[in-house]
Design an enzyme around this catalytic site. Structure first.
Site, mmCIF file in Angstrom:
data_model
loop_
_atom_site.group_PDB
_atom_site.id
_atom_site.type_symbol
_atom_site.label_atom_id
_atom_site.label_comp_id
_atom_site.label_asym_id
_atom_site.label_seq_id
_atom_site.Cartn_x
_atom_site.Cartn_y
_atom_site.Cartn_z
ATOM 1 N N HIS A 78 0.851 -1.188 0.000
ATOM 2 C CA HIS A 78 0.000 0.000 0.000
ATOM 3 C C HIS A 78 0.889 1.241 0.000
ATOM 4 C CE1 HIS A 78 -3.700 -2.234 0.599
ATOM 5 N NE2 HIS A 78 -3.130 -2.900 1.585
ATOM 6 N N CYS A 120 -0.373 1.806 -5.387
ATOM 7 C CA CYS A 120 -1.036 3.020 -5.841
ATOM 8 C C CYS A 120 -0.017 4.148 -5.993
ATOM 9 C CB CYS A 120 -2.126 3.427 -4.846
ATOM 10 S SG CYS A 120 -3.489 2.242 -4.715
#
Length: 299
Positions: A78, A120
């Site tokens: 993440h 991301c």
């Protein structure tokens, strides 16, 4: 580095196994997988130590990255704009990566470096890099998210990210057609933004050469496949050993048309009369000296 113990997690209905697709055809956590850092050991500090080689004394070789050849770094997890999370407790920033890679370059710890990130806004992690001979690619540009793929209802979650799946699928297709050597340029061009739901972000200007001339196997190691055949290796009979001492085994065969030739012995050198006289005189002086030494008898 494996941040979580998912193969041994109590919620894993397939103990000791990790799959990349809902077909469960390939166990990614097989017998040949070695995890050097796991769980709480996966920290930003340990990651930087592995890259830069600044370990404590006594650190085993299996937990070091002692290499000066072509290397690759793959990270997934993440992240956001300019950072990647470690254990939901700390973050690795793009500046940390840039400083670590520069230290690797100064210490000669890589020849060329391939940095791949699947998270991301992954492209933002490479924006601060300035060291030479580095090529990077991220799964999404700054401001874009990366998405999962292959939902497995039996396991209860998605098994793989779309970018990682596309990379793995391309690598597996290389094993089918092994005649052509694929390059990084072909790999980068194979990503489909419509399938990924994001746009891969690459930096190639630091590498110093075209990615179309760089084989993928320079960074992502190929697997050597051995095919066993029943063909026998031809062996020449009565051949001398193939060594630098083979001339010692080439003995002369006796002649069959007569007796063996007589080998003359080497002539014995005659003694020099002057040297012989000096030797006799020296021996006589030694005897005279011994005869004049008094002896003491002890009763």
């Amino acid at each position: 580095m494996l941040a979580d113990q998912m193969p041994c997690n109590a919620r894993n209905c397939f103990p000791g196994k990790v799959f990349d697709s809902n077909t469960h055809a390939t166990n990614l956590y097989g017998d040949d997988v070695e995890v050097d850092y796991r769980g709480a050991e996966v920290t930003v500090a340990n990651f930087i130590k592995v890259l830069t080689g600044r370990h404590e004394p006594g650190t085993p070789a299996s937990r070091r990255l002692d290499s000066d050849e072509d290397s690759n770094i793959f990270m997934t997890g993440h992240g956001g704009d300019g950072f990647l999370k470690f254990q939901d407790a700390e973050e690795l920033s793009s500046h940390d990566i840039a400083q670590a890679v520069q230290e690797m370059h100064v210490k000669g710890r890589y020849n060329e470096l391939f940095y791949m990130v699947d998270t991301c806004q992954a492209g933002s992690l490479a924006t601060q890099l300035y060291s030479p001979n580095v090529v990077t690619i991220g799964s999404a540009r700054t401001g874009e998210n990366s998405y999962a793929y292959h939902t497995d209802f039996e396991v209860g979650l998605s098994l793989i990210d779309r970018f990682t799946y596309a990379t793995l699928d391309y690598m597996q297709s290389m094993q089918v057609n092994r005649e052509n050597t694929k390059t990084l340029g072909q790999l980068f061009g194979s990503y489909d933004p419509h399938m990924l739901y994001s746009t891969p972000d690459a930096r190639t200007e630091l590498l110093g050469r075209s990615i179309n001339d760089v084989p993928i196997t320079d960074f992502l190691g190929s697997v050597l496949q051995i095919h066993v055949t029943k063909d026998e290796y031809p062996v020449v009979a009565d051949s001398p050993p193939a060594t630098s001492y083979s001339h010692l085994y080439q003995l002369e065969k006796p002649r069959s048309d007569g007796p063996l030739p007589r080998q003359e012995s080497a002539p014995v050198a005659k003694a020099d009369p002057v040297e012989l006289a000096a030797l006799v005189a020296g021996f006589g002086v030694a005897l005279l000296a011994l005869s004049t030494v008094p002896f003491t008898h002890t009763i």
